[in-house]
Structures are given as structure tokens and as C-alpha cells.
Design a protein around this motif. Structure first.
Motif, PDB file in Angstrom:
ATOM      1  N   THR A   8       0.708  -1.447  -0.536  1.00  0.00           N
ATOM      2  CA  THR A   8      -0.087  -0.069  -0.393  1.00  0.00           C
ATOM      3  C   THR A   8       0.868   1.839  -0.265  1.00  0.00           C
ATOM      4  N   ASN A   9       0.127   2.912  -0.199  1.00  0.00           N
ATOM      5  CA  ASN A   9       0.971   3.959  -0.130  1.00  0.00           C
ATOM      6  C   ASN A   9       0.260   4.975   0.399  1.00  0.00           C
ATOM      7  N   PRO A  10       0.653   4.655   1.334  1.00  0.00           N
ATOM      8  CA  PRO A  10      -0.098   6.271   1.943  1.00  0.00           C
ATOM      9  C   PRO A  10      -0.324   7.844   0.479  1.00  0.00           C
ATOM     10  N   THR A  11       0.374   7.922   0.514  1.00  0.00           N
ATOM     11  CA  THR A  11       0.343   9.096  -0.598  1.00  0.00           C
ATOM     12  C   THR A  11      -1.182   8.428  -1.735  1.00  0.00           C
ATOM     13  N   SER A  12      -0.798   7.606  -2.169  1.00  0.00           N
ATOM     14  CA  SER A  12      -1.479   7.401  -3.242  1.00  0.00           C
ATOM     15  C   SER A  12      -2.845   8.148  -2.805  1.00  0.00           C
ATOM     16  N   GLY A  13      -3.484   7.968  -4.548  1.00  0.00           N
ATOM     17  CA  GLY A  13      -5.164   9.406  -4.525  1.00  0.00           C
ATOM     18  C   GLY A  13      -5.274  10.293  -3.665  1.00  0.00           C
ATOM     19  N   SER A  14      -4.185  10.710  -3.308  1.00  0.00           N
ATOM     20  CA  SER A  14      -4.415  12.106  -2.265  1.00  0.00           C
ATOM     21  C   SER A  14      -4.026  12.330  -1.345  1.00  0.00           C
ATOM     22  N   GLY A  41       8.610   2.426   4.384  1.00  0.00           N
ATOM     23  CA  GLY A  41       8.836   3.718   3.767  1.00  0.00           C
ATOM     24  C   GLY A  41       8.622   4.531   2.500  1.00  0.00           C
ATOM     25  N   SER A  42       8.874   3.749   1.090  1.00  0.00           N
ATOM     26  CA  SER A  42       9.322   4.892   0.335  1.00  0.00           C
ATOM     27  C   SER A  42       9.127   3.220  -0.763  1.00  0.00           C
ATOM     28  N   TRP A  43       8.524   3.911  -2.065  1.00  0.00           N
ATOM     29  CA  TRP A  43       8.683   3.188  -3.287  1.00  0.00           C
ATOM     30  C   TRP A  43       9.402   2.105  -3.774  1.00  0.00           C
ATOM     31  N   ALA A  44      11.024   2.082  -3.556  1.00  0.00           N
ATOM     32  CA  ALA A  44      12.271   1.752  -3.671  1.00  0.00           C
ATOM     33  C   ALA A  44      11.796   0.711  -2.439  1.00  0.00           C
ATOM     34  N   ALA A  45      11.620   0.921  -1.370  1.00  0.00           N
ATOM     35  CA  ALA A  45      11.996   0.275  -0.313  1.00  0.00           C
ATOM     36  C   ALA A  45      11.132  -1.318   0.311  1.00  0.00           C
ATOM     37  N   SER A  46       9.345  -0.866  -0.695  1.00  0.00           N
ATOM     38  CA  SER A  46       8.252  -1.533  -0.989  1.00  0.00           C
ATOM     39  C   SER A  46       8.850  -2.709  -2.085  1.00  0.00           C
ATOM     40  N   TYR A  47       9.820  -2.085  -2.882  1.00  0.00           N
ATOM     41  CA  TYR A  47       9.992  -2.945  -3.684  1.00  0.00           C
ATOM     42  C   TYR A  47      10.616  -3.839  -3.612  1.00  0.00           C
ATOM     43  N   VAL A  63      -1.998  -1.580  -4.099  1.00  0.00           N
ATOM     44  CA  VAL A  63      -2.862  -1.028  -3.435  1.00  0.00           C
ATOM     45  C   VAL A  63      -2.664   1.065  -3.904  1.00  0.00           C
ATOM     46  N   GLY A  64      -3.153   1.716  -4.917  1.00  0.00           N
ATOM     47  CA  GLY A  64      -2.901   2.728  -4.713  1.00  0.00           C
ATOM     48  C   GLY A  64      -2.674   3.117  -6.652  1.00  0.00           C
ATOM     49  N   GLY A  65      -2.039   3.880  -7.220  1.00  0.00           N
ATOM     50  CA  GLY A  65      -2.527   4.487  -8.344  1.00  0.00           C
ATOM     51  C   GLY A  65      -0.987   3.723  -9.370  1.00  0.00           C
ATOM     52  N   ASP A  66      -1.010   4.448 -10.740  1.00  0.00           N
ATOM     53  CA  ASP A  66      -0.220   3.573 -11.393  1.00  0.00           C
ATOM     54  C   ASP A  66       1.317   3.641 -11.076  1.00  0.00           C
ATOM     55  N   GLY A  67       1.855   4.375 -10.132  1.00  0.00           N
ATOM     56  CA  GLY A  67       3.066   4.520  -9.741  1.00  0.00           C
ATOM     57  C   GLY A  67       3.206   2.686  -8.688  1.00  0.00           C
ATOM     58  N   MET A  68       1.993   2.378  -8.147  1.00  0.00           N
ATOM     59  CA  MET A  68       1.807   1.140  -7.729  1.00  0.00           C
ATOM     60  C   MET A  68       1.929   0.489  -8.383  1.00  0.00           C
ATOM     61  N   ALA A  88      -6.344   2.922  -6.325  1.00  0.00           N
ATOM     62  CA  ALA A  88      -6.640   3.498  -5.268  1.00  0.00           C
ATOM     63  C   ALA A  88      -6.043   4.930  -6.247  1.00  0.00           C
ATOM     64  N   GLY A  89      -5.672   5.702  -7.368  1.00  0.00           N
ATOM     65  CA  GLY A  89      -5.183   6.932  -7.190  1.00  0.00           C
ATOM     66  C   GLY A  89      -5.141   7.737  -7.963  1.00  0.00           C
ATOM     67  N   SER A  90      -4.814   9.185  -8.667  1.00  0.00           N
ATOM     68  CA  SER A  90      -5.574   9.343  -9.145  1.00  0.00           C
ATOM     69  C   SER A  90      -5.196   9.608 -10.962  1.00  0.00           C
ATOM     70  N   GLY A  91      -5.308   8.717 -11.592  1.00  0.00           N
ATOM     71  CA  GLY A  91      -4.762   8.649 -12.878  1.00  0.00           C
ATOM     72  C   GLY A  91      -5.546   6.801 -12.862  1.00  0.00           C
ATOM     73  N   ASP A  92      -4.779   5.841 -12.069  1.00  0.00           N
ATOM     74  CA  ASP A  92      -5.477   4.305 -12.654  1.00  0.00           C
ATOM     75  C   ASP A  92      -5.345   4.210 -14.274  1.00  0.00           C
ATOM     76  N   GLY A 284       3.969   7.531 -15.215  1.00  0.00           N
ATOM     77  CA  GLY A 284       4.195   8.600 -13.754  1.00  0.00           C
ATOM     78  C   GLY A 284       5.469   8.648 -13.219  1.00  0.00           C
ATOM     79  N   GLU A 285       5.893   7.430 -13.228  1.00  0.00           N
ATOM     80  CA  GLU A 285       7.352   7.163 -12.543  1.00  0.00           C
ATOM     81  C   GLU A 285       9.006   7.269 -13.286  1.00  0.00           C
ATOM     82  N   LEU A 286       9.602   7.628 -12.642  1.00  0.00           N
ATOM     83  CA  LEU A 286      10.942   8.358 -13.142  1.00  0.00           C
ATOM     84  C   LEU A 286      11.731   7.208 -13.556  1.00  0.00           C
TER      85      LEU A 286
HETATM   86  N1  LIG Z   1       5.608   3.714   0.784  1.00  0.00           N
HETATM   87  C1  LIG Z   1       5.698   5.561   0.266  1.00  0.00           C
HETATM   88  N2  LIG Z   1       5.938   6.387   0.510  1.00  0.00           N
HETATM   89  C2  LIG Z   1       5.317   7.402  -0.270  1.00  0.00           C
HETATM   90  N3  LIG Z   1       5.287   7.604  -1.680  1.00  0.00           N
HETATM   91  C3  LIG Z   1       5.362   6.810  -2.001  1.00  0.00           C
HETATM   92  C4  LIG Z   1       5.292   5.588  -0.904  1.00  0.00           C
HETATM   93  N4  LIG Z   1       5.476   4.121  -2.421  1.00  0.00           N
HETATM   94  C5  LIG Z   1       4.930   4.388  -3.473  1.00  0.00           C
HETATM   95  N5  LIG Z   1       5.238   6.046  -3.190  1.00  0.00           N
HETATM   96  C6  LIG Z   1       5.127   7.008  -4.358  1.00  0.00           C
HETATM   97  O1  LIG Z   1       3.897   7.563  -4.548  1.00  0.00           O
HETATM   98  C7  LIG Z   1       4.079   8.376  -5.316  1.00  0.00           C
HETATM   99  C8  LIG Z   1       2.105   8.241  -6.123  1.00  0.00           C
HETATM  100  O2  LIG Z   1       1.929   7.082  -5.801  1.00  0.00           O
HETATM  101  P1  LIG Z   1       0.281   6.227  -6.440  1.00  0.00           P
HETATM  102  O3  LIG Z   1       1.134   6.365  -8.284  1.00  0.00           O
HETATM  103  O4  LIG Z   1       0.512   5.412  -6.046  1.00  0.00           O
HETATM  104  O5  LIG Z   1      -0.618   7.286  -6.679  1.00  0.00           O
HETATM  105  P2  LIG Z   1      -1.330   8.476  -6.937  1.00  0.00           P
HETATM  106  O6  LIG Z   1      -0.244   9.307  -8.094  1.00  0.00           O
HETATM  107  O7  LIG Z   1      -2.210   9.347  -6.743  1.00  0.00           O
HETATM  108  O8  LIG Z   1      -2.196   7.736  -9.071  1.00  0.00           O
HETATM  109  P3  LIG Z   1      -1.397   7.893 -10.198  1.00  0.00           P
HETATM  110  O9  LIG Z   1      -0.032   7.215 -10.716  1.00  0.00           O
HETATM  111  O10 LIG Z   1      -2.479   6.957 -10.966  1.00  0.00           O
HETATM  112  O11 LIG Z   1      -2.087   9.394 -10.518  1.00  0.00           O
HETATM  113  C9  LIG Z   1       4.326   7.131  -6.382  1.00  0.00           C
HETATM  114  O12 LIG Z   1       5.527   8.355  -7.263  1.00  0.00           O
HETATM  115  C10 LIG Z   1       4.855   6.516  -5.353  1.00  0.00           C
HETATM  116  O13 LIG Z   1       6.323   6.600  -5.785  1.00  0.00           O
END
Ligand SMILES: Nc1ncnc2c1ncn2[C@@H]1O[C@H](COP(=O)(O)OP(=O)(O)OP(=O)(O)O)[C@@H](O)[C@H]1O
Length: 312
Positions: A8-14, A41-47, A63-68, A88-92, A284-286
Motif C-alpha cells: 500500500t502507499n499512504p500518499t496515493s490518491g491525494s 516507507g518508499s517506492w524503492a524500499a517496498s519494491y 493498492v494505489g495509483g499507476d506508481g503502485m 486507488a490513485g489519481s490516474g489509474d 508517471g514514475e521516473l
Molecule cells: N511508501 C511510500 N511512501 C511514500 N511515497 C510512496 C510510497 N510508495 C510509493 N510512493 C510514491 O507515491 C507516488 C504516488 O503513488 P501512486 O501512483 O500510487 O498514486 P497517485 O499519484 O495518486 O496515482 P496515479 O499515479 O495513478 O496518478 C508515486 O510516485 C510513488 O513512487
């Protein structure tokens, strides 16, 4: 009972990600599955956590958006590990491309259950290699679109600022990048044919959509075994601002300055004939700086509960 990794990602979906993550975990646990929470705590650590545990899993759920979804792809593609997506993201864009529900936890978990009973879809993914791809996920896979054009310059600046947050960040980044724009110089090699040119947009599409539903490549499908190179010729700043709204319905296809080339392999490199290309972004990811080589990995990802209509 299945063993499911979940991220999961606490920052997804605003910021709604934490609540939706808790709901998704509860719904999956209620189905009798053993859950291994791989969220860090981060994308890289979860990966990295997911990569360490992947052999114990029957499936990975993000669980989250395109980043997840992009994270899940790195762990599951070419490894026969099925991916579940609770969108559960902004774009999906990736979830939409396989016809999965958005922002409805119960419906998304029901699709995952369908998937565990055998209702899955196998989709193509893009596979990216290059010396400058960001750690830790190399090579890099993507589900929707990779871009190194003006939209990547906007994404790159948006990523570098902490304020404002949310979608407003992209408005600020667009207002900064468009006035600075000068056509990029690019050297392309597409299925063995090489040329250089100047461009505004250079993208490689696996799915039709990017950026939260913008139909950048209307002819693309995630199960056609090919990629599409999308190229826009040099444009004035005003014309770029006129082009963006056309992506909402894909009407840029009739613009003679935009070209679509079907391809299995696309190599993108900077060329001194124009401004330096921005770093590439995908889903949406670098991803990292060019030069990059993108190939199609046909049917390399199995998505739980995905539908054959594939969001067309
Ligand atoms: N555990 C985490 N803590 C903080 N940031 C994270 C974590 N895991 C992932 N992220 C970063 O949070 C950002 C947003 O994630 P995500 O894409 O899921 O949601 P979103 O931006 O709302 O949706 P979308 O990409 O579909 O618009 C991504 O760039 C991702 O790298």
C-alpha cells in the motif's frame, strides 16, 4: 487459502491511500488469505521487500495509483507471478487498460478473488534497458506509456518540488516548462531503421492512455504484441497548449505533425540538433536519462480479474 503479498502507499490518491490500504487488507484477510505486508516507507524500499519475498507468494497485490501498479509490474512481469491491482490513485491508467474498477475497494477485491479462481488476463509490457535507469528496478517494465518529451519535462519538474501538492503541482510545472521549451533533438532507431529529428513529444505506448486518461495512442492495445512510437514534430509554445486538450479524446491523430509508428523495438537517444531530452518517465514514475532501448514483452504480465475488453 493463498499467500498474498500486499503493498500500500499512504500518499496515493491525494492522501487517501492509507485508508484504502487498510480496507483492502481487511477485505482480503476476510477472504481467508494469508497476507504478507510488504509496504515500506518508499517506492524503492517496498519494491526491494517484494523482491525478497516474491518466491513465497501466490500473487502480489498493490493498492494505489499507476506508481503502485508500476511497482507491481517490476516484481511480477516475466516471472509468472500474478498481479492484483486495487486501483486507488489519481490516474489509474494501467487498471483502466485492463478494465478494472477504480476507487471501489470491494469491487477491486472481488476481481482479485475472481483472478485467484482463474479469471486472469495476460498483457504485454514494455521493457526498458539503459545505463542510466534509476535504481533499484533495472531493467524497467511499464504498463502504459514511456515518454521523454515535453510531458516528461513537466513531470520531472513536478517531482522536484514539494509545494504545491497534488494535481496543482503539474499546473505549476507546466507553467514553468512550456515557456522554456525548445524542440528536443532525438536519434531514433525503430525496428532497425534509424533517423534523427527534432520533436516536442516522443513517447512509446503500450496502452492507449497516460497522465490519467489522456488518449495519447488511440490505436494501442495492451494485448496486441506491439508498441506504438508517438512523435510530435517541433511546435510553438502556443500550439503545445492547443495540443494538450486534444489528448483528452485522441483527436490529435488528425494533426499532421503527430506520427504513430508500430514497433517491437524503439531506441531513443539525445541528438545535438536540438535541446537536451528530459529524463524519461513511464506510468508517471521516473525511469532515467536517455539513451534507452524499449522492447515489447508480449503477454509477460498476468493481471488478476482483468477483462478481455481491456478498457477499449
Ligand atoms: N511508501 C511510500 N511512501 C511514500 N511515497 C510512496 C510510497 N510508495 C510509493 N510512493 C510514491 O507515491 C507516488 C504516488 O503513488 P501512486 O501512483 O500510487 O498514486 P497517485 O499519484 O495518486 O496515482 P496515479 O499515479 O495513478 O496518478 C508515486 O510516485 C510513488 O513512487
Amino acid at each position: 487459502m493463498r499467500t498474498l503479498g500486499i503493498i500500500t502507499n499512504p500518499t496515493s490518491g491525494s492522501g487517501r491511500g492509507a485508508k484504502w490500504g487498510t480496507e483492502a487488507k481487511a477485505a482480503l484477510a476476510a477472504g481467508g488469505h494469508r497476507l504478507i505486508d510488504l509496504s515500506r516507507g518508499s517506492w524503492a524500499a517496498s519494491y526491494e521487500a517484494a523482491m525478497r519475498h516474491r518466491r513465497e507468494l501466490d500473487a502480489l497485490v498493490v493498492v494505489g495509483g499507476d506508481g503502485m501498479a508500476h511497482l507491481g509490474l517490476q516484481v511480477c512481469a516475466e516471472r509468472k507471478l500474478p498481479l492484483g491491482i486495487v486501483a486507488a490513485g489519481s490516474g489509474d491508467d494501467i487498471a483502466s487498460a485492463v478494465g478494472l474498477p477504480r476507487h471501489d475497494i470491494a469491487a477491486a477485491v472481488a476481481r482479485i478473488e475472481d483472478g485467484l479462481r482463474g479469471e486472469t488476463v495476460s498483457i504485454d509490457v514494455g521493457k526498458v534497458v539503459g545505463d542510466a535507469i534509476e535504481e533499484p528496478a533495472r531493467p524497467r517494465f511499464f504498463g502504459a506509456v514511456l515518454s521523454a518529451g515535453i510531458d516528461a519535462a513537466v513531470a520531472s519538474y513536478a517531482r522536484s518540488i514539494t509545494h504545491p501538492r497534488g494535481p496543482l503541482k503539474y499546473t505549476v510545472a507546466t507553467m514553468r516548462e512550456i515557456p522554456r521549451f525548445s524542440p528536443y533533438g532525438v536519434r531514433l532507431r525503430v525496428d532497425g531503421k534509424e533517423w534523427t529529428q527534432r520533436c516536442t513529444l516522443v513517447a512509446v505506448a503500450n496502452a492507449r492512455v497516460f497522465g490519467g486518461g489522456l488518449i495519447v495512442s488511440p490505436g494501442s492495445s495492451v494485448n496486441d504484441g506491439t508498441l506504438e512510437l508517438v512523435l510530435a514534430e517541433p511546435m510553438s509554445r502556443l500550439d503545445i497548449l492547443r495540443l494538450f486538450p486534444k489528448l483528452r479524446d485522441g483527436s490529435h491523430v488528425s494533426d499532421p505533425r503527430v506520427r504513430f509508428v508500430e514497433a517491437q523495438t524503439v531506441e531513443i537517444a539525445p541528438d545535438p540538433s536540438g535541446a537536451a531530452l528530459p529524463p524519461a518517465f513511464a506510468d508517471g514514475e521516473l525511469v532515467g536519462a536517455t539513451p534507452l532501448k524499449v522492447t515489447v514483452a508480449p503477454r509477460a504480465l498476468t493481471v488478476l480479474g482483468g477483462r478481455a475488453d481491456l478498457g477499449q
